[in-house]
Design an enzyme around this catalytic site. Sequence first.
Site, PDB file in Angstrom:
ATOM      1  N   ASN A  60     -26.626  -6.106 -92.410  1.00 47.14           N
ATOM      2  CA  ASN A  60     -25.241  -5.789 -92.046  1.00 47.14           C
ATOM      3  C   ASN A  60     -24.535  -7.134 -91.848  1.00 47.14           C
ATOM      4  OD1 ASN A  60     -22.855  -4.939 -90.980  1.00 47.14           O
ATOM      5  ND2 ASN A  60     -23.752  -3.741 -89.311  1.00 47.14           N
ATOM      6  N   ARG A  67     -25.117  -2.586 -95.522  1.00 51.91           N
ATOM      7  CA  ARG A  67     -24.065  -1.754 -94.961  1.00 51.91           C
ATOM      8  C   ARG A  67     -22.729  -2.300 -95.464  1.00 51.91           C
ATOM      9  NH1 ARG A  67     -21.951  -1.081 -88.812  1.00 51.91           N
ATOM     10  NH2 ARG A  67     -20.486   0.555 -89.333  1.00 51.91           N
ATOM     11  N   HIS A  88     -17.790   5.155 -89.939  1.00 50.93           N
ATOM     12  CA  HIS A  88     -18.993   5.600 -89.214  1.00 50.93           C
ATOM     13  C   HIS A  88     -19.714   6.710 -89.979  1.00 50.93           C
ATOM     14  CE1 HIS A  88     -16.885   4.437 -85.158  1.00 50.93           C
ATOM     15  NE2 HIS A  88     -17.530   3.397 -85.656  1.00 50.93           N
ATOM     16  N   ARG A 100      -9.675  -0.755 -79.211  1.00 53.43           N
ATOM     17  CA  ARG A 100      -8.712  -0.233 -80.196  1.00 53.43           C
ATOM     18  C   ARG A 100      -7.960   0.949 -79.622  1.00 53.43           C
ATOM     19  NH1 ARG A 100     -12.800   0.630 -85.022  1.00 53.43           N
ATOM     20  NH2 ARG A 100     -14.362  -0.565 -83.885  1.00 53.43           N
ATOM     21  N   ASP A 149     -16.351  -2.207 -71.371  1.00 52.35           N
ATOM     22  CA  ASP A 149     -17.704  -1.657 -71.276  1.00 52.35           C
ATOM     23  C   ASP A 149     -17.669  -0.495 -70.290  1.00 52.35           C
ATOM     24  OD1 ASP A 149     -20.453  -1.163 -70.424  1.00 52.35           O
ATOM     25  OD2 ASP A 149     -20.919  -2.906 -71.654  1.00 52.35           O
ATOM     26  N   GLU A 204     -28.355   3.778 -87.376  1.00 51.99           N
ATOM     27  CA  GLU A 204     -27.730   3.490 -88.664  1.00 51.99           C
ATOM     28  C   GLU A 204     -28.681   2.776 -89.623  1.00 51.99           C
ATOM     29  OE1 GLU A 204     -23.342   2.834 -88.767  1.00 51.99           O
ATOM     30  OE2 GLU A 204     -23.638   2.505 -86.633  1.00 51.99           O
TER      31      GLU A 204
HETATM   32  P1  AMP Z   1     -22.258   1.011 -79.361  1.00 51.57           P
HETATM   33  O1  AMP Z   1     -21.005   0.509 -80.022  1.00 51.57           O
HETATM   34  O2  AMP Z   1     -22.740   2.309 -79.900  1.00 51.57           O
HETATM   35  O3  AMP Z   1     -23.346  -0.036 -79.270  1.00 51.57           O
HETATM   36  O4  AMP Z   1     -21.839   1.329 -77.854  1.00 51.57           O
HETATM   37  C1  AMP Z   1     -21.474   0.289 -76.976  1.00 51.57           C
HETATM   38  C2  AMP Z   1     -20.879   0.863 -75.726  1.00 51.57           C
HETATM   39  O5  AMP Z   1     -21.727   1.861 -75.150  1.00 51.57           O
HETATM   40  C3  AMP Z   1     -20.751  -0.184 -74.635  1.00 51.57           C
HETATM   41  O6  AMP Z   1     -19.552  -0.870 -74.727  1.00 51.57           O
HETATM   42  C4  AMP Z   1     -20.801   0.632 -73.380  1.00 51.57           C
HETATM   43  O7  AMP Z   1     -19.483   0.935 -73.001  1.00 51.57           O
HETATM   44  C5  AMP Z   1     -21.467   1.917 -73.759  1.00 51.57           C
HETATM   45  N1  AMP Z   1     -22.714   2.144 -73.031  1.00 51.57           N
HETATM   46  C6  AMP Z   1     -23.942   1.655 -73.275  1.00 51.57           C
HETATM   47  N2  AMP Z   1     -24.832   2.088 -72.353  1.00 51.57           N
HETATM   48  C7  AMP Z   1     -24.132   2.873 -71.488  1.00 51.57           C
HETATM   49  C8  AMP Z   1     -24.485   3.632 -70.315  1.00 51.57           C
HETATM   50  N3  AMP Z   1     -25.721   3.652 -69.858  1.00 51.57           N
HETATM   51  N4  AMP Z   1     -23.500   4.321 -69.713  1.00 51.57           N
HETATM   52  C9  AMP Z   1     -22.236   4.306 -70.180  1.00 51.57           C
HETATM   53  N5  AMP Z   1     -21.858   3.628 -71.277  1.00 51.57           N
HETATM   54  C10 AMP Z   1     -22.783   2.919 -71.916  1.00 51.57           C
END
Ligand code: AMP
Length: 402
Positions: free
Chosen positions: A7, A95, A184, A245, A286, A388
């Site tokens: 990727n 990807r 996605h 976003r 986050d 993915e």
């Molecule tokens: P991804 O783009 O799928 O890697 O998701 C990233 C986002 O998942 C992070 O910015 C977090 O906001 C959220 N995330 C990861 N672990 C947790 C958790 N245990 N509880 C709530 N949100 C989470």
Amino acid sequence: MKLFIVNSGSSSIKYQVIESGSETVLAAGLVERIGEVCGRLKNTVHPGTKDELEMVVEQPIADHQSGMELVIATLTDKTNGIIGHVSEIGAIGHRVVHGGEDFSGSMRIDESVIKALERNIPLAPLHNPANLDGIRVAMEIFPQTPQVAVFDTAFHQTMPPRAFLYAIPYELYQTDRVRRYGFHGTSHRFVAGECARLLDKPLTECNLITVHLGNGCSMTAIENGRSVDTSLGMTPLEGLVMGTRSGDVDPALHLFLKQNKGMELEAIDALLNKESGLKGLCGMNDMRDIHKAAAEGNARAKLAVEVQTYRTRKYLGAFMAVLGRVDGIVFTAGIGENDPIVRAESLKGLEAFGVRLDPERNWLRSREARCISGPDSMVRIFVIPTNEELAIAREMAQVLGD
Ligand code: AMP
């Protein structure tokens, strides 16, 4: 056979090596800060097992070619490498973000595929050139190895015109292919397949709503296994509230910001892509930090969760209306897989439509795919971890007829 999944971003290369039969991840890693003063490679062999071993290299990495060479040197390292020689890599999967209308499935890469990717650069000016860099470098280093492009947009090419057209002059679609593409796709397709297995039904008979909530967020309406509508648009900005976003805004906002704040189009684009969403509402993107702040009484953090989950609920209602009958709602990605509060809030008020969450199952922590709806729910609700890289590996096997 060992599969190498790549990727390639504008300054990064994320990769995995997967054993095709057992689908075991032999190595996973990330090259970052390509072109900066000091680059970084983190490589983990046998991740998630007792033999897991992590190593980090920090050194200047001038370009994608040097980055890829460093990855190969690490993977073939005499002491900690997982392969003896590059020839052990049987196929490479890339990807690719935007396949435009040219690709409705994954493709073995040849000159015509590369030309089509170049043609689609205007639709993804940041992502496609970076993906192409990764492809060109891999083709140079592995000239004999079959390479496959797996597109984020391909799964959504089954959308009907009523879902993919914007109500703007039709000529813009005819001349410039302005339309909804959706993204996605690899993730939506993967969790839909897993959900069909859990429902014990062929995917071609399943009506599903897949909800990908990570840093990027999107929702897809799947009818008889095919994507019929999705929330991301011509670019990955439309729809749900994401980490940074905005998702849906009034398109007239651009004019307002230009006339009242003197902002140029590029600055507005950066504002909507990088400074909006959860971050724009509460300063954090986050979700873990946001929940913590909300629990400590931060009203804006609470509001950000409310805005995000309200938007998600609104789209769920819209996609239930699109599908009529819904067999399953699937939550996936970082937030979707790990956040019971967001799941519960997003589903609140949908009980009248036969969507009933089991609070205990919703709060159970697990890495496994699982059902979290109550026994009286007409629509079953699932949490299914997305993968993915594994999805790309399976696509490659299909394209190459393994
Ligand atoms: P991804 O783009 O799928 O890697 O998701 C990233 C986002 O998942 C992070 O910015 C977090 O906001 C959220 N995330 C990861 N672990 C947790 C958790 N245990 N509880 C709530 N949100 C989470």
